[in-house]
Each structure stands twice: as structure tokens, then as C-alpha cells.
Design a protein around this motif. Structure first.
Motif, PDB file in Angstrom:
ATOM      1  N   ALA A  20       0.887  -1.237  -0.014  1.00 29.18           N
ATOM      2  CA  ALA A  20      -0.021   0.082   0.005  1.00 29.18           C
ATOM      3  C   ALA A  20       0.868   1.436   0.020  1.00 29.18           C
ATOM      4  CB  ALA A  20      -0.980  -0.078   1.239  1.00 29.18           C
ATOM      5  N   ARG A  21       1.871   1.107   0.718  1.00 24.57           N
ATOM      6  CA  ARG A  21       2.872   2.556   0.879  1.00 24.57           C
ATOM      7  C   ARG A  21       3.431   2.484  -0.629  1.00 24.57           C
ATOM      8  NH1 ARG A  21       8.543   2.620   4.101  1.00 24.57           N
ATOM      9  NH2 ARG A  21       9.239   1.028   2.620  1.00 24.57           N
ATOM     10  N   SER A  22       3.720   1.690  -1.498  1.00 28.46           N
ATOM     11  CA  SER A  22       4.265   1.862  -2.823  1.00 28.46           C
ATOM     12  C   SER A  22       3.298   2.252  -3.847  1.00 28.46           C
ATOM     13  CB  SER A  22       5.013   0.651  -2.949  1.00 28.46           C
ATOM     14  OG  SER A  22       4.015  -0.413  -3.506  1.00 28.46           O
ATOM     15  N   ASP A  41      -7.533   3.503  11.670  1.00 30.15           N
ATOM     16  CA  ASP A  41      -6.218   3.865  11.588  1.00 30.15           C
ATOM     17  C   ASP A  41      -5.436   3.489  10.532  1.00 30.15           C
ATOM     18  OD1 ASP A  41      -6.663   4.893  14.155  1.00 30.15           O
ATOM     19  OD2 ASP A  41      -6.090   3.024  15.220  1.00 30.15           O
ATOM     20  N   GLY A  42      -5.412   2.602   9.414  1.00 33.57           N
ATOM     21  CA  GLY A  42      -4.896   2.066   8.618  1.00 33.57           C
ATOM     22  C   GLY A  42      -3.750   0.852   9.276  1.00 33.57           C
ATOM     23  N   LEU A  43      -2.948   0.345   8.334  1.00 34.29           N
ATOM     24  CA  LEU A  43      -2.039  -0.459   8.629  1.00 34.29           C
ATOM     25  C   LEU A  43      -0.650   0.196   9.129  1.00 34.29           C
ATOM     26  CD1 LEU A  43      -2.090  -3.247   5.915  1.00 34.29           C
ATOM     27  CD2 LEU A  43      -2.314  -3.807   8.674  1.00 34.29           C
ATOM     28  N   ARG A  44      -0.179  -0.023  10.256  1.00 34.43           N
ATOM     29  CA  ARG A  44       0.984   0.361  11.072  1.00 34.43           C
ATOM     30  C   ARG A  44       2.150  -0.562  10.912  1.00 34.43           C
ATOM     31  NH1 ARG A  44       4.083   5.038  11.830  1.00 34.43           N
ATOM     32  NH2 ARG A  44       5.545   4.392  13.277  1.00 34.43           N
ATOM     33  N   VAL A  45       3.227  -0.172  10.477  1.00 38.99           N
ATOM     34  CA  VAL A  45       4.435  -1.051  10.182  1.00 38.99           C
ATOM     35  C   VAL A  45       5.681  -0.324  10.940  1.00 38.99           C
ATOM     36  CG1 VAL A  45       5.776  -2.227   8.690  1.00 38.99           C
ATOM     37  CG2 VAL A  45       3.471  -2.169   7.976  1.00 38.99           C
ATOM     38  N   ASP A  46       6.322  -1.109  11.509  1.00 41.87           N
ATOM     39  CA  ASP A  46       7.600  -0.509  12.257  1.00 41.87           C
ATOM     40  C   ASP A  46       8.521  -1.474  11.827  1.00 41.87           C
ATOM     41  OD1 ASP A  46       7.205   1.820  13.884  1.00 41.87           O
ATOM     42  OD2 ASP A  46       5.625   0.448  14.909  1.00 41.87           O
ATOM     43  N   SER A  47       9.688  -0.978  10.800  1.00 40.36           N
ATOM     44  CA  SER A  47      10.516  -2.045  10.184  1.00 40.36           C
ATOM     45  C   SER A  47      11.937  -1.482  10.030  1.00 40.36           C
ATOM     46  CB  SER A  47       9.596  -2.406   8.833  1.00 40.36           C
ATOM     47  OG  SER A  47      10.783  -3.040   7.932  1.00 40.36           O
ATOM     48  N   SER A  51       9.077   3.306   9.405  1.00 38.28           N
ATOM     49  CA  SER A  51       8.148   3.447   9.915  1.00 38.28           C
ATOM     50  C   SER A  51       7.066   4.346   9.504  1.00 38.28           C
ATOM     51  CB  SER A  51       8.324   3.550  11.615  1.00 38.28           C
ATOM     52  OG  SER A  51       9.298   2.792  12.031  1.00 38.28           O
ATOM     53  N   PHE A  52       5.628   3.686   9.356  1.00 43.54           N
ATOM     54  CA  PHE A  52       4.799   4.231   8.566  1.00 43.54           C
ATOM     55  C   PHE A  52       3.420   3.606   8.836  1.00 43.54           C
ATOM     56  CE2 PHE A  52       6.281   0.668   5.864  1.00 43.54           C
ATOM     57  CZ  PHE A  52       5.267   0.275   5.535  1.00 43.54           C
ATOM     58  N   THR A  53       2.379   4.322   8.337  1.00 39.44           N
ATOM     59  CA  THR A  53       1.080   3.862   8.300  1.00 39.44           C
ATOM     60  C   THR A  53       0.566   4.133   6.903  1.00 39.44           C
ATOM     61  OG1 THR A  53       0.714   4.806  10.744  1.00 39.44           O
ATOM     62  CG2 THR A  53      -1.234   4.523   9.105  1.00 39.44           C
ATOM     63  N   ALA A  54      -0.292   2.966   6.544  1.00 43.89           N
ATOM     64  CA  ALA A  54      -0.628   2.889   5.022  1.00 43.89           C
ATOM     65  C   ALA A  54      -2.036   2.762   5.130  1.00 43.89           C
ATOM     66  CB  ALA A  54       0.127   1.847   4.549  1.00 43.89           C
ATOM     67  N   ARG A  55      -2.804   3.321   4.208  1.00 44.15           N
ATOM     68  CA  ARG A  55      -4.257   3.192   4.106  1.00 44.15           C
ATOM     69  C   ARG A  55      -4.416   2.135   2.912  1.00 44.15           C
ATOM     70  NH1 ARG A  55      -7.837   4.855   8.089  1.00 44.15           N
ATOM     71  NH2 ARG A  55      -6.753   6.708   9.130  1.00 44.15           N
ATOM     72  N   VAL A  56      -5.260   1.085   3.151  1.00 47.77           N
ATOM     73  CA  VAL A  56      -5.533   0.097   2.091  1.00 47.77           C
ATOM     74  C   VAL A  56      -6.862   0.746   1.367  1.00 47.77           C
ATOM     75  CG1 VAL A  56      -4.364  -1.605   3.280  1.00 47.77           C
ATOM     76  CG2 VAL A  56      -6.849  -1.456   3.644  1.00 47.77           C
ATOM     77  N   ALA A  57      -7.272   0.095   0.330  1.00 45.24           N
ATOM     78  CA  ALA A  57      -8.221   0.531  -0.527  1.00 45.24           C
ATOM     79  C   ALA A  57      -9.483   0.107   0.217  1.00 45.24           C
ATOM     80  CB  ALA A  57      -7.950   0.041  -2.263  1.00 45.24           C
ATOM     81  N   ALA A  58      -9.691  -1.032   0.590  1.00 40.55           N
ATOM     82  CA  ALA A  58     -10.776  -1.822   1.305  1.00 40.55           C
ATOM     83  C   ALA A  58     -10.495  -2.955   2.184  1.00 40.55           C
ATOM     84  CB  ALA A  58     -11.886  -2.312   0.163  1.00 40.55           C
ATOM     85  N   ALA A  59     -11.385  -3.014   3.070  1.00 36.50           N
ATOM     86  CA  ALA A  59     -11.020  -4.263   4.067  1.00 36.50           C
ATOM     87  C   ALA A  59     -12.277  -4.861   4.519  1.00 36.50           C
ATOM     88  CB  ALA A  59     -10.314  -3.708   5.423  1.00 36.50           C
TER      89      ALA A  59
END
Length: 318
Positions: A20-22, A41-47, A51-59
Motif C-alpha cells: 500500500a505504501r508503494s 487507523d490503517g496498517l501501521r508498520v515498524d520496520s 516506520s509508517f502507516t498505510a491506508r488500504v483501498a478496502a477491508a
């Protein structure tokens, strides 16, 4: 490409967030608190990749509620595959592909029974990632690696659909490649995670202890030997040094390292016990391969799995 992530745990959440970030259109099948967190909140990733939060199109909890996708990355637990497989039919676009990313060796066959062999490829994920809290993923170590390969009537072919998926993943900073022998890749990972996980779950010891005590190290090597014999009986072309190189890799891990099966069993959660240890015992009987180490491990671990699933009364895990 539109890519569906089924199961937003450590692996699914990490891949979904990176994609999603890409800029990829990502839809996610999740449930409960995880689904609520993704909505909110979207998907939070710490890597190490950021470290970022990405919004997906649908869930959604129901795959049928989401738009059909060109590729489905299946990241549920092995024991959930058979139940979820028929529900993926409306999620898969014509000509699309489902790639299972489980630790076991039977997920692709289970999917093919429900979706047809043309719709299913084989897959392997190599990543150290886990749920930090619902909707939040922690990733450590090198970038995730995804290996894919065609099976059945397309076995050995480097098809456009997998090449396109690999390119999309690579742009998201996932190390992705297409192999002409996915069965070997699946069994090589199984050779790592299954004997280690089973013996670690039974002993409740980290890898540093398992590899240091001579008797336990010998048991680990014997269990790996059974997996190698079973793979070869099923026509899998494992390298001659497969077991030795796997033990050598375990020697490089941090001494406090634990296996996912070990963590689930130790916490009293339903685990992939039947899809790992149980699969070796069951397929060994089918192929005429003796598996005395696994038969013993199966008997030792069975009460804990039965308790976790409510088949027997729960008992203290001391």
C-alpha cells in the motif's frame, strides 16, 4: 495490479503495508480488533524499511465484500486454509492467482481442491514479523523475501502473472522472485521450521540450548533426516546437503531465538501442530517412510494441542 491480503497478521500485515505504501491497490481480509484498527487507523508498520502507516483501498471480514483481485496472498495459519479456501472464489479475478505463504507443505493442494489447480501457485515467505497490537506490525531483520512458482499444469513455467506479481512486490521493497521448482523451496523452508519448532515446543528451550546440547542436537538432526526422506519419497529434489546446511543456518541464529510453533504451543494457543508434525507422521505412513522421532514428538505435543482447542480439559502449563 489489485492485490488481496487474506490474514493481516505479521506476514500479511507487513506485505499489505509495504504494498500500500508503494501505491498498489491493496484490499485486506481481516476480522475482529484487527479489522477495526485497519478501518480506524490503517496498517501501521515498524520496520528497518521504515516506520509508517498505510491506508488500504478496502477491508472486510468477508472476501465476497471486496473487489476481485489479480493476486491473492494467503497469510492465514496453516490450519485455517481448508476453511477459508472456498470463500476465496469471489475474491479472485479471472486469470488471477492465489499464492499461499504458510509454513506447511499442503496449503497449495488444499487451495487447488477448492479453486482448481490453474488458480493456485506455490509460495514461500521468509520474514521475521509479528503483531505488535491489532493493525500494527513489527518487522526485524532483512527485507521480507517471497518466492513463488507455478504448480500443476504450469509447473516450471515463469508465467507473466507471477512475473508481474514479483515485480510489484519488488517495487514495494520485498525481495521477490519466481522459481522453476517451488516444491523444493517449500520443503526447504519446512525442513527448517518444522523439526526446530517441534523439538523446541516439546523442550520449551530456545535455539541456543537446542544446538548446544549434544543429545538434543542429534535429535534435531534425526528429525530433519526424516523430513528429507519423506520429501525425496514424494519426488522433491532436495540438495544432498539439505539437512546439514539447515543445521548450519540454525547455528547462526541468535541463541534466544524461538520458533512460531513453539510460541503458540507455549502460550496455549491453537497451533500448526497438525499441519507440521502431524503432516510428517501422516504423509510418512502414506509413503512408507518411517518417522519414529516425529511419532514420539506427536504423542508428546498432542495433549497440549488438544487442550488449546478445547478437546480435553485445560491444564496448567508450567
Amino acid at each position: 495490479m489489485r492485490i488481496a491480503i487474506v490474514g493481516a497478521g505479521g506476514v500479511g500485515g507487513l506485505l499489505g503495508g509495504l504494498l500500500a505504501r508503494s501505491g498498489v491497490e491493496v484490499v485486506v481480509v481481516a476480522r475482529g480488533a484487527t479489522l477495526d484498527a485497519i478501518f480506524r487507523d490503517g496498517l501501521r508498520v515498524d520496520s528497518p524499511l521504515g516506520s509508517f502507516t498505510a491506508r488500504v483501498a478496502a477491508a472486510a471480514a468477508d472476501p465476497a465484500a471486496l473487489p476481485a483481485s489479480d493476486a491473492v496472498l494467503l497469510a492465514v495459519k496453516s490450519w485455517q486454509v481448508a476453511e477459508v479456501a472456498p470463500r476465496l472464489v469471489p475474491l479472485l479475478a479471472p486469470g488471477g492467482v492465489v499464492v499461499p505463504l504458510q509454513n506447511g507443505i499442503e496449503a497449495a493442494d488444499q487451495l487447488a481442491q477448492a479453486l482448481g489447480p490453474e488458480a493456485v501457485a506455490g509460495g514461500v515467505i521468509k520474514a521475521l514479523a509479528w503483531i505488535d497490537r491489532p493493525g500494527a506490525i513489527r518487522h526485524v531483520g532483512p527485507p521480507p523475501e517471497v518466492i513463488m512458482g507455478e504448480r500443476g499444469p504450469r509447473a516450471g513455467q515463469r508465467t507473466p502473472r507471477l512475473e508481474a506479481l514479483a515485480s510489484t512486490l519488488s517495487r514495494a521493497r520485498v525481495e521477490a522472485r519466481v522459481t522453476e521448482d517451488i516444491e523444493r523451496e517449500v520443503w526447504e523452508k519446512f525442513l527448517l521450521v518444522e523439526p526446530w519448532g517441534a523439538i523446541a515446543a516439546a523442550s520449551r528451550a530456545p535455539i541456543g540450548v537446542l544446538r548446544t546440547l549434544a543429545d538434543v542436537r542429534a535429535l534435531l538432526e534425526a528429525a530433519m533426516g526424516e523430513v528429507v526422506s519423506l520429501a525425496r519419497a514424494r519426488g522433491v529434489r532436495l540438495p544432498a546437503d539439505a539437512a546439514a546446511s539447515t543445521v548450519a543456518f540454525l547455528d547462526t541464529l541468535p541463541p534466544e531465538g524461538t520458533a512460531s510453533l513453539q510460541r503458540d504451543v507455549g502460550a496455549g494457543r491453537p497451533s500448526e501442530f497438525e499441519d507440521q508434525v502431524g503432516a510428517v507422521c501422516r504423509l510418512g505412513r502414506q509413503e512408507g517412510v518411517t518417522t519414529p522421532v516425529h511419532d514420539t514428538l506427536y504423542a508428546i505435543l498432542q495433549p497440549q494441542e488438544a487442550s488449546a482447542r478445547g478437546r480435553v480439559s485445560r491444564f496448567p502449563r508450567t
